[in-house]
Motif scaffolding. Structure first.
Motif, PDB file in Angstrom:
ATOM      1  N   LEU A  70       0.841  -1.200   0.000  1.00 53.63           N
ATOM      2  CA  LEU A  70       0.000   0.000   0.000  1.00 53.63           C
ATOM      3  C   LEU A  70       0.875   1.249   0.000  1.00 53.63           C
ATOM      4  O   LEU A  70       0.607   2.207  -0.742  1.00 53.63           O
ATOM      5  CB  LEU A  70      -0.907   0.032   1.231  1.00 53.63           C
ATOM      6  CG  LEU A  70      -2.190  -0.762   1.208  1.00 53.63           C
ATOM      7  CD1 LEU A  70      -2.894  -0.665   2.559  1.00 53.63           C
ATOM      8  CD2 LEU A  70      -3.116  -0.275   0.103  1.00 53.63           C
ATOM      9  N   LYS A  71       1.903   1.262   0.827  1.00 44.96           N
ATOM     10  CA  LYS A  71       2.803   2.415   0.888  1.00 44.96           C
ATOM     11  C   LYS A  71       3.444   2.669  -0.463  1.00 44.96           C
ATOM     12  O   LYS A  71       3.501   3.804  -0.930  1.00 44.96           O
ATOM     13  CB  LYS A  71       3.896   2.181   1.934  1.00 44.96           C
ATOM     14  CG  LYS A  71       3.416   2.270   3.350  1.00 44.96           C
ATOM     15  CD  LYS A  71       4.553   1.982   4.314  1.00 44.96           C
ATOM     16  CE  LYS A  71       4.052   1.927   5.739  1.00 44.96           C
ATOM     17  NZ  LYS A  71       5.113   1.552   6.681  1.00 44.96           N
ATOM     18  N   LYS A  72       3.917   1.619  -1.091  1.00 39.44           N
ATOM     19  CA  LYS A  72       4.560   1.778  -2.401  1.00 39.44           C
ATOM     20  C   LYS A  72       3.576   2.314  -3.436  1.00 39.44           C
ATOM     21  O   LYS A  72       3.917   3.181  -4.236  1.00 39.44           O
ATOM     22  CB  LYS A  72       5.126   0.443  -2.872  1.00 39.44           C
ATOM     23  CG  LYS A  72       6.320  -0.030  -2.082  1.00 39.44           C
ATOM     24  CD  LYS A  72       6.743  -1.398  -2.570  1.00 39.44           C
ATOM     25  CE  LYS A  72       7.795  -2.019  -1.687  1.00 39.44           C
ATOM     26  NZ  LYS A  72       8.083  -3.406  -2.089  1.00 39.44           N
ATOM     27  N   ALA A  73       2.359   1.789  -3.425  1.00 41.36           N
ATOM     28  CA  ALA A  73       1.369   2.181  -4.427  1.00 41.36           C
ATOM     29  C   ALA A  73       0.783   3.563  -4.180  1.00 41.36           C
ATOM     30  O   ALA A  73       0.536   4.316  -5.121  1.00 41.36           O
ATOM     31  CB  ALA A  73       0.248   1.149  -4.480  1.00 41.36           C
ATOM     32  N   LEU A  74       0.556   3.908  -2.913  1.00 42.02           N
ATOM     33  CA  LEU A  74      -0.191   5.131  -2.615  1.00 42.02           C
ATOM     34  C   LEU A  74       0.655   6.333  -2.217  1.00 42.02           C
ATOM     35  O   LEU A  74       0.239   7.465  -2.458  1.00 42.02           O
ATOM     36  CB  LEU A  74      -1.210   4.865  -1.498  1.00 42.02           C
ATOM     37  CG  LEU A  74      -2.286   3.827  -1.794  1.00 42.02           C
ATOM     38  CD1 LEU A  74      -3.175   3.634  -0.582  1.00 42.02           C
ATOM     39  CD2 LEU A  74      -3.101   4.227  -3.015  1.00 42.02           C
TER      40      LEU A  74
END
Length: 89
Positions: A70-74
């Motif tokens: 999630l961190k990488k994507a958002l």
């Protein structure tokens, strides 16, 4: 509260440009708020800690690994450009 703002070009409409803001208190895994804007309209929502856990379970993924994705994507922005696709519907 921490916030990030990233520009995204969804694969569903590559010519369009949207702005994605994510805000969170402690870390993304405890839940977060999200705002998507096309520059004229804005849509907001929240994702709870329980929803994050449920989605990780549904994907049969370790919760910590799911939060990292999630961190990488958002919120990673340019670092993850081209690695994640967004579709607006």
């Amino acid at each position: 509260m921490e916030k990030t703002l990233n520009r995204i070009h969804p694969v569903s409409d590559p010519e369009a440009m949207y702005f994605l803001q994510v805000s969170w208190e402690k870390d993304l895994g405890t839940g977060f708020g999200i705002t998507l804007s096309d520059g004229q309209c804005a849509w907001t929502g929240t994702v709870s800690e329980a929803e994050i856990s449920r989605e990780a379970d549904d994907m049969e993924m370790n919760r910590e690994k799911y939060v990292e994705e999630l961190k990488k994507a958002l919120i990673a922005g340019e670092e993850s450009a081209g690695k994640y696709n967004f579709s607006i519907s």
